[in-house]
Enzyme design. Structure first.
Site, PDB file in Angstrom:
ATOM      1  CD  GLU A 131      -2.445  -1.222   2.803  1.00 48.40           C
ATOM      2  OE1 GLU A 131      -2.088  -0.396   3.669  1.00 48.40           O
ATOM      3  OE2 GLU A 131      -3.306  -2.087   3.007  1.00 48.40           O
ATOM      4  N   PRO A 132       1.734   1.421  -0.981  1.00 53.01           N
ATOM      5  CG  PRO A 132       2.945   1.418  -2.977  1.00 53.01           C
ATOM      6  CD  PRO A 132       1.965   0.617  -2.188  1.00 53.01           C
TER       7      PRO A 132
ATOM      8  NE  ARG B  16       6.532   9.327   3.384  1.00 52.38           N
ATOM      9  CZ  ARG B  16       6.117  10.371   4.126  1.00 52.38           C
ATOM     10  NH1 ARG B  16       6.493  11.586   3.808  1.00 52.38           N
ATOM     11  NH2 ARG B  16       5.360  10.189   5.192  1.00 52.38           N
TER      12      ARG B  16
ATOM     13  NE  ARG C 207       5.630  15.272   4.740  1.00 54.79           N
ATOM     14  CZ  ARG C 207       6.928  15.195   4.743  1.00 54.79           C
ATOM     15  NH1 ARG C 207       7.664  16.072   4.091  1.00 54.79           N
ATOM     16  NH2 ARG C 207       7.547  14.231   5.378  1.00 54.79           N
TER      17      ARG C 207
ATOM     18  CE1 TYR D 156       3.817  14.262  10.833  1.00 58.53           C
ATOM     19  CE2 TYR D 156       3.994  14.849   8.522  1.00 58.53           C
ATOM     20  CZ  TYR D 156       3.310  14.245   9.548  1.00 58.53           C
ATOM     21  OH  TYR D 156       2.124  13.614   9.286  1.00 58.53           O
TER      22      TYR D 156
ATOM     23  CB  CYS E 210      -1.061  35.221  12.016  1.00 65.21           C
ATOM     24  SG  CYS E 210      -1.502  36.431  10.789  1.00 65.21           S
TER      25      CYS E 210
ATOM     26  CE1 TYR F 146       0.062  10.286   3.786  1.00 69.52           C
ATOM     27  CE2 TYR F 146       2.272   9.943   2.961  1.00 69.52           C
ATOM     28  CZ  TYR F 146       1.055   9.442   3.356  1.00 69.52           C
ATOM     29  OH  TYR F 146       0.829   8.099   3.313  1.00 69.52           O
TER      30      TYR F 146
HETATM   31  C1  LIG Z   1      -2.723   1.530   6.459  1.00 74.63           C
HETATM   32  C2  LIG Z   1      -1.803   2.381   5.660  1.00 74.63           C
HETATM   33  N1  LIG Z   1      -1.359   1.925   4.483  1.00 74.63           N
HETATM   34  C3  LIG Z   1      -0.529   2.664   3.713  1.00 74.63           C
HETATM   35  C4  LIG Z   1      -0.098   3.908   4.106  1.00 74.63           C
HETATM   36  C5  LIG Z   1       0.806   4.674   3.200  1.00 74.63           C
HETATM   37  O1  LIG Z   1       2.036   4.946   3.755  1.00 74.63           O
HETATM   38  P1  LIG Z   1       3.204   5.539   2.869  1.00 74.63           P
HETATM   39  O2  LIG Z   1       2.692   6.772   2.231  1.00 74.63           O
HETATM   40  O3  LIG Z   1       4.302   5.814   3.813  1.00 74.63           O
HETATM   41  O4  LIG Z   1       3.570   4.511   1.865  1.00 74.63           O
HETATM   42  C6  LIG Z   1      -0.523   4.418   5.347  1.00 74.63           C
HETATM   43  C7  LIG Z   1      -0.050   5.725   5.794  1.00 74.63           C
HETATM   44  O5  LIG Z   1      -0.348   6.226   6.836  1.00 74.63           O
HETATM   45  C8  LIG Z   1      -1.408   3.631   6.137  1.00 74.63           C
HETATM   46  O6  LIG Z   1      -1.856   4.080   7.316  1.00 74.63           O
END
Ligand SMILES: Cc1ncc(COP(=O)(O)O)c(C=O)c1O
Length: 457
Positions: A309-310, A312, A348, A352, A378, A407
């Site tokens: 599930e990428p 970023r 960000r 962060y 502000c 993000y």
């Molecule tokens: C359940 C789940 N899958 C995938 C991601 C994606 O993470 P990244 O953008 O670091 O690949 C997140 C990010 O918070 C997540 O909570």
């Protein structure tokens, strides 16, 4: 692939001429970051996939997000190729960047979608993702969201607590459907990332703890409306080392053995989550080859299918935020450039302490100076880059803030009643406005200053 990508690929020349007094290493870093984004210089001008960014800034104004879809596709193909040795699906984490142009580009390549809300479900369906290619994660899904997902036929719903499991079972019964589910495991794996985005440790809100997974599986397997297909984890975001994935995978494989002992005929998939880290500064990104080399042998041996599930990794490097210098200031012995982009546009750095490299749209060859780039909001915490050595920037000059594809826009707000910036998509030498700049009228159009005259809502 656009001309900009070809010019930019790995070439030191892409960063433009070295400036006198430029800090050591910056030139190579900028060259690498430009290549990641499919950016290149033609003379002084910065191009994305062959399109001069100044042209976009001229026409849509600043601040503006710009995404290189060619670069997104390149990342997807690299990961897909690296995982070729196992049955797999890449489900893009919509939370990273939900723009329909980005989603459609990934959908066309065969990606699925990873969602975390009813809003993201609607977005993913609007982008044309087949429901069965959607994975629904998230620690706080409402009953209405679960019902919607069941109705839509979402491929996999990942539960994160025993109570959610019960609620999902009820939704499946109410809708008269059999729902394919996963259990999101909290594998208690420590990762080296910002604590706010570390999600796989014990003692945080995500997932079902390892010692409660078998019990949750027992409940799921006994429910006629639920079909347990998947054990899932998501360790955190911006991970640069594959080792935690290996550790987490071992935990999941151990749990698969235990759950199968209960009789789980449909359990055939592991979801390893997202998290692959990218280069913002000098990091060595977790590239697909390193990721796959660490995990594939065990995955192949297991015979299980794999979901990743990428977010970023696919889009982070491919986006920039264009901004213009409004004013220069000197205060307390420090130099400031006040930009027209602020923390409401790009949060960000403020939340962060994130580092985003900044480059000029038109390189002017000025010597570097130490400077803070701040926004118009502000808050003293409204900054985009602190204490940087950057080529001198004058009012009216524009910059590209790199690494702004993930993000970033999705976290933009209307703080200080500032409309959110437009999003522009670029591919193969052409560009279009994928989402226009929000209007000031839209900010308060739906507000009511006084109670309605005759009761009512
Ligand atoms: C359940 C789940 N899958 C995938 C991601 C994606 O993470 P990244 O953008 O670091 O690949 C997140 C990010 O918070 C997540 O909570």
């Amino acid at each position: 692939m656009g001309e900009g990508v070809l010019i930019g690929r790995g070439s030191g020349a892409a960063a433009g001429p070295a400036e006198a007094g430029e800090p050591p290493g910056r030139r190579d870093r900028v060259a690498a970051l430009l290549a990641d984004a499919g950016l290149a210089r033609r003379g002084p001008s910065l191009l994305m996939a062959g399109v001069p960014l100044a042209e976009i800034a001229e026409q849509v104004g600043t601040p503006a997000y710009v995404y290189n879809l060619d670069a997104v596709r390149e990342r997807y193909r690299a990961l897909d190729a690296a995982l070729a040795g196992v049955p797999h699906r890449i489900c893009f984490a919509v939370k990273a960047n939900g723009n329909l142009a980005v989603l459609a580009a990934l959908r066309d390549l065969g990606a699925g979608a990873d969602i975390v809300s009813g809003g993201e479900l609607a977005r993913a369906l609007a982008a044309g993702f087949a429901p069965e290619r959607i994975v629904f994660s998230g620690v706080g899904k409402t009953a209405a969201e679960l019902r919607e997902a069941v109705r839509a036929g979402v491929g996999h719903i990942h539960v994160e607590s025993a109570a959610e499991l019960e609620r999902l079972g009820a939704a499946a019964e109410d809708e008269g459907k059999r729902v394919r589910i996963g259990i999101r495991v909290n594998p208690d794996v420590t990762t080296d990332t910002h604590p706010y985005i570390a999600t796989g440790r014990s003692g945080i809100k995500f997932g079902i703890p390892v010692d409660r997974v078998v019990e949750a599986a027992r409940v799921a397997l006994a429910h006629p409306g639920l079909e347990l297909t998947t054990l899932a984890m998501h360790l955190g975001s911006q991970l640069l080392d594959p080792e935690p994935y290996v550790e987490g995978l071992e935990r999941l494989l151990g749990l698969v053995r235990e759950v199968r002992a209960l009789g789980a005929p449909a359990l055939d998939t592991l979801d390893l989550g997202g998290g692959l880290g990218i280069r913002y500064q000098d990091e060595r990104m977790l590239d697909p080859e390193r990721f796959a080399a660490a995990l594939l042998p065990r995955l192949r041996e297991s015979g299980l299918g794999v979901v990743v599930e990428p977010g970023r990794y696919l889009v982070g490097s491919a986006g920039v935020l264009l901004a213009e210098v409004l004013y220069r200031k000197h205060s307390g012995g420090k130099e400031f450039a006040v930009l027209d982009a602020g923390m409401n546009d790009l949060l960000r750095p403020s939340i962060y302490g994130a580092y985003h490299e900044v480059v000029e749209l038109e390189a002017r060859g000025r010597p570097p100076e130490r400077i803070d780039l701040v926004g118009p909001v502000c808050e003293t915490g409204d900054f985009l880059a602190l204490d940087r050595l950057l080529p001198g920037l004058g009012p009216g000059e524009r910059v590209a803030i790199l690494g702004a594809g993930a993000y970033c826009f999705v976290m933009a707000s209307n703080y200080n009643s500032r409309p959110r910036p437009p999003e522009v998509a670029v591919e193969g030498g052409r560009w279009w406005v994928a989402r226009p700049r929000e209007t000031v009228e839209a900010l308060f159009r739906d507000e009511r200053a006084a109670a309605p005259r005759e009761g009512g809502a």
